[in-house]
Design a protein around this motif. Structure first.
Motif, mmCIF file in Angstrom:
data_model
loop_
_atom_site.group_PDB
_atom_site.id
_atom_site.type_symbol
_atom_site.label_atom_id
_atom_site.label_comp_id
_atom_site.label_asym_id
_atom_site.label_seq_id
_atom_site.Cartn_x
_atom_site.Cartn_y
_atom_site.Cartn_z
ATOM 1 N N ASP A 1 0.857 -1.190 0.000
ATOM 2 C CA ASP A 1 0.000 0.000 0.000
ATOM 3 C C ASP A 1 0.888 1.233 0.000
ATOM 4 O O ASP A 1 1.958 1.221 0.619
ATOM 5 C CB ASP A 1 -0.874 -0.024 1.277
ATOM 6 N N ALA A 2 0.452 2.313 -0.652
ATOM 7 C CA ALA A 2 1.186 3.580 -0.555
ATOM 8 C C ALA A 2 0.994 4.214 0.810
ATOM 9 O O ALA A 2 1.758 5.096 1.197
ATOM 10 C CB ALA A 2 0.702 4.552 -1.635
ATOM 11 N N HIS A 3 -0.048 3.765 1.522
ATOM 12 C CA HIS A 3 -0.494 4.493 2.714
ATOM 13 C C HIS A 3 -0.380 3.665 3.986
ATOM 14 O O HIS A 3 -0.524 2.452 3.972
ATOM 15 C CB HIS A 3 -1.946 4.940 2.503
ATOM 16 N N ASP B 1 -3.477 -3.018 -1.481
ATOM 17 C CA ASP B 1 -4.202 -1.868 -2.015
ATOM 18 C C ASP B 1 -3.576 -1.563 -3.374
ATOM 19 O O ASP B 1 -2.344 -1.445 -3.481
ATOM 20 C CB ASP B 1 -4.011 -0.693 -1.036
ATOM 21 N N ASP C 1 -3.103 0.972 -4.896
ATOM 22 C CA ASP C 1 -2.212 2.134 -4.953
ATOM 23 C C ASP C 1 -0.800 1.823 -4.460
ATOM 24 O O ASP C 1 0.095 2.661 -4.557
ATOM 25 C CB ASP C 1 -2.818 3.351 -4.252
#
Ligand SMILES: [Mn+2]
Length: 304
Positions: free
Chosen positions: A142-144, A229, A231
């Protein structure tokens, strides 16, 4: 069952029937909305992934170079598609209960679970179903960071997945890979994640050092769930997502992480979220997402 054809043309099945499977696919179009009732671009993502897979249904006995063999290799794994969990854009609590119940039914039948989201709130009820799988490790791509306790009073939305996971008593460890750029996290949440003991690997660290240092954090022989995710992947390979962030992981790095996790640990669950078909005019993002899920199935089958 949903109205679209099954994932990769696999046999359809009812998770609440007498399920006989080693790996079961579930779709989860609806999770916990921040704005109940609002249109959710990810709700049609399970159908988009199934559609992207349809053209490959006839190739299950062909050599897949990602997996160095056919999808299922030498395994006799029984793989089924249980269709979509029923839900709607308003009822977060109801959607969560339905996702946990369907996942638990799959796990109770002795199958590994592959969940096609949905936005990145659906992993919370998905992961919740694995309470009998301690010690469970989560590998997040995930980027987050997703460590917010709440946003606008909502504790189960897509910014809170990893914090909610950290609170589940059967979760032993977290490895978070692909972090970059700004998101919902503030310095406070990064501190909380580090204090808890989450292993944070920014995308830049993966580009510099490869995926092995992240994989090495997963103890050998534990149960592992990969939550991905879209992203986390670099936008050119995944053009249709909610929050694109430059500098993400390559497809090769992502499938390397999935396979690597399955080699070190027992891969008991996989989810893929945040595919946004409305921003995916060529279908490339849905293709990449379907292929990531296919790699998870192939890795799970090799352990059956
Ligand atoms: Mn994200």
């Amino acid at each position: 069952m949903s109205e679209t054809a099954t994932f990769l043309g696999l046999p359809d099945a009812d998770p609440f029937g007498a399920l006989e499977a080693d790996i079961a696919v579930l779709g989860a179009p609806h999770g916990t909305p921040y704005e109940p009732g609002a249109e959710n671009d990810c709700a049609i993502a399970p159908a988009a992934m199934r559609e992207a897979s349809a053209g490959y249904a006839g190739l299950l006995d062909h050599y897949d170079f990602d997996l160095e063999g056919t999808l299922l290799g030498d395994s006799a794994a029984r793989v089924v598609d249980c269709g979509d969990v029923a839900g709607n854009a308003s009822d977060g609590a109801g959607n969560r209960a339905a996702i946990t119940a369907a996942t638990r039914a799959v796990l109770d039948a002795g199958a590994a679970a592959v969940l096609l989201g949905g936005d990145d709130s659906v992993p919370i009820p998905f992961i919740s179903a694995f309470e009998a799988f301690a010690p469970l490790w989560i590998l997040q791509i995930d980027a987050h960071l997703d460590w917010r306790d709440e946003r606008d009073g909502e504790h189960n939305g897509w910014s809170s997945v990893m914090r909610r996971a950290s609170e589940m008593p059967f979760i032993e460890g977290l490895v978070q890979v692909g972090l970059r750029g700004p998101g919902s996290a503030r310095s406070l949440e990064v501190e909380d994640a580090r204090t808890w003991g989450s292993n944070l690997f920014p995308a830049a660290a993966i580009h510099a050092d490869g995926i092995e240092p992240a994989l090495a954090k997963i103890p050998k022989g534990v149960n592992c769930l990969v939550t991905l995710d879209c992203d986390g992947i670099d936008p050119p390979a995944m053009p249709g997502m909610i929050y694109p962030a430059p500098g993400g992981l390559s497809y090769a790095q992502a499938i390397g992480l999935i396979k690597g996790a399955a080699n070190r640990a027992k891969l008991v669950g996989f989810d893929i979220t945040e595919l946004r078909p409305a921003k995916d005019p060529t279908g490339l993002a849905a293709l990449t997402a379907f292929r990531l899920a296919a790699n998870a199935i192939g890795a799970m089958a090799r352990a059956v």
